[in-house]
Design a protein around this motif. Structure first.
Motif, short mmCIF file in Angstrom:
data_model
loop_
_atom_site.label_atom_id
_atom_site.label_comp_id
_atom_site.label_asym_id
_atom_site.label_seq_id
_atom_site.Cartn_x
_atom_site.Cartn_y
_atom_site.Cartn_z
N ARG A 43 0.83 -1.21 0.00
CA ARG A 43 0.00 0.00 0.00
C ARG A 43 0.86 1.26 0.00
N ASP A 44 1.93 1.23 0.79
CA ASP A 44 2.83 2.37 0.81
C ASP A 44 3.53 2.51 -0.54
N PHE A 45 3.88 1.39 -1.14
CA PHE A 45 4.50 1.43 -2.47
C PHE A 45 3.55 2.06 -3.47
N ALA A 46 2.26 1.72 -3.37
CA ALA A 46 1.27 2.27 -4.30
C ALA A 46 1.18 3.78 -4.16
N ARG A 47 1.19 4.27 -2.92
CA ARG A 47 1.14 5.71 -2.70
C ARG A 47 2.39 6.39 -3.27
N THR A 48 3.55 5.76 -3.02
CA THR A 48 4.80 6.33 -3.52
C THR A 48 4.83 6.33 -5.04
N TRP A 49 4.36 5.23 -5.63
CA TRP A 49 4.37 5.14 -7.09
C TRP A 49 3.43 6.15 -7.72
N LYS A 50 2.27 6.38 -7.09
CA LYS A 50 1.33 7.38 -7.60
C LYS A 50 1.98 8.76 -7.58
N ALA A 51 2.68 9.09 -6.47
CA ALA A 51 3.37 10.38 -6.37
C ALA A 51 4.48 10.48 -7.40
N THR A 52 5.16 9.37 -7.67
CA THR A 52 6.25 9.36 -8.66
C THR A 52 5.71 9.66 -10.04
N LEU A 53 4.58 9.07 -10.39
CA LEU A 53 3.98 9.32 -11.70
C LEU A 53 3.58 10.78 -11.85
N GLU A 54 3.12 11.36 -10.74
CA GLU A 54 2.70 12.76 -10.79
C GLU A 54 3.91 13.70 -10.91
N ARG A 55 4.99 13.38 -10.21
CA ARG A 55 6.17 14.23 -10.19
C ARG A 55 7.12 13.95 -11.35
N GLY A 56 7.10 12.72 -11.81
CA GLY A 56 7.99 12.32 -12.90
C GLY A 56 9.28 11.69 -12.42
N CYS A 57 9.63 11.91 -11.15
CA CYS A 57 10.84 11.31 -10.61
C CYS A 57 10.72 11.20 -9.09
N GLN A 58 11.55 10.36 -8.51
CA GLN A 58 11.49 10.15 -7.07
C GLN A 58 12.80 9.53 -6.60
N ARG A 59 13.25 9.96 -5.42
CA ARG A 59 14.40 9.34 -4.75
C ARG A 59 14.00 9.01 -3.33
N ALA A 101 16.19 5.42 -7.08
CA ALA A 101 15.90 6.59 -7.89
C ALA A 101 15.02 6.11 -9.03
N VAL A 102 13.97 6.84 -9.32
CA VAL A 102 13.02 6.44 -10.36
C VAL A 102 12.79 7.61 -11.31
N ALA A 103 12.83 7.33 -12.58
CA ALA A 103 12.41 8.29 -13.60
C ALA A 103 11.20 7.70 -14.29
N ALA A 104 10.04 8.30 -14.06
CA ALA A 104 8.79 7.76 -14.61
C ALA A 104 8.54 8.33 -16.00
N ASN A 105 8.10 7.44 -16.89
CA ASN A 105 7.73 7.84 -18.25
C ASN A 105 8.85 8.60 -18.96
N TYR A 106 10.11 8.11 -18.77
CA TYR A 106 11.20 8.74 -19.51
C TYR A 106 10.97 8.56 -21.00
N MET A 107 10.24 7.50 -21.34
CA MET A 107 9.60 7.32 -22.64
C MET A 107 8.17 6.92 -22.32
N PRO A 108 7.22 7.26 -23.13
CA PRO A 108 5.81 6.99 -22.80
C PRO A 108 5.60 5.55 -22.35
N GLY A 109 5.12 5.43 -21.11
CA GLY A 109 4.81 4.10 -20.58
C GLY A 109 6.01 3.31 -20.13
N GLN A 110 7.21 3.91 -20.14
CA GLN A 110 8.41 3.21 -19.72
C GLN A 110 9.10 3.98 -18.58
N HIS A 111 9.58 3.23 -17.60
CA HIS A 111 10.15 3.84 -16.40
C HIS A 111 11.52 3.23 -16.11
#
Length: 209
Positions: free
Chosen positions: A43-59, A77-87
């Motif tokens: 559940r915490d991962f889901a919240r973090t992942w949702k925030a990552t998609l909104e921000r585009g990146c997360q550490r 470190a995560v870069a979300a949608n660095y290409m459409p649909g790819q992280h």
């Protein structure tokens, strides 16, 4: 893929050998799997992942659970949608470092617990600055002066050496400034004016980096 909260999560289309080593899983078993399955708190991962998609990146750092049930700590470190649909996920295994830090904290806590209850005066001082880093409560019981006096004035202890022993002790203390070693018996004058014999011994503590 969707996790238990219904938030869209990510599957792993590719991974390098390091990821397999961190998670202790074969590459073919890792590919196509939702990353959330390795989280200790989906559940915490889901919240973090949702925030990552909104921000585009997360550490950050998190706990992951390997298939064998073992926990591994990672910085990520995560870069979300660095290409459409790819992280892109970058993981760094910090388990050993965290374990070492935890052991160090436990050792320090045990040391302080013991030091707070011994009847002898024990203190640590920075030889370069004369800053008192630590002194046990026994200082107050032995000298009659508050620890705050020593913490505020690192050479306060020189002022309470008995006048008849003062010269000898000062010579040894000056030598100890260079060697770090001191071993003397002498008298002090307590806050109430009474005299008490002490045996003081010191040794240098190597610097740690």
């Amino acid at each position: 893929d969707r996790d238990v909260t219904g938030v869209q999560t990510c599957a792993l289309p590719i991974s390098n050998p390091a990821a397999c080593d961190i998670l202790r899983v074969a590459r073919h078993a890792l590919l196509g799997q939702p990353f959330a399955k390795y989280s200790t708190d989906p559940r915490d991962f889901a919240r973090t992942w949702k925030a990552t998609l909104e921000r585009g990146c997360q550490r950050g750092h998190t706990e992951l659970r390997r298939p064998d049930g073992a926990t591994v700590y990672v910085d990520f470190a995560v870069a979300a949608n660095y290409m459409p649909g790819q992280h892109v996920f970058v993981l760094c295994n910090t388990t050993e470092r965290r374990s070492a830090e935890s052991s160090a904290r436990e050792s320090q806590e045990r040391f302080r617990e013991i030091a707070e209850h011994i009847q002898e005066i024990f203190w640590m001082m920075d030889a370069r600055t004369n800053e008192v880093l630590f002194v046990t409560p026994a200082f107050e019981a032995v000298t009659g002066y508050p620890r705050a006096a020593l913490l505020a004035n690192p050479i306060f202890y020189r002022q309470i050496v008995h006048p008849e022993d003062h010269g000898r002790v000062m010579v040894s203390l000056d030598a100890a400034a260079a060697t770090g070693c001191f071993d003397e018996e002498f008298r002090i004058v307590r806050a109430d004016g009474t005299t008490r014999w002490l045996w003081a011994k010191s040794s240098p503590r190597p610097e740690t980096h």
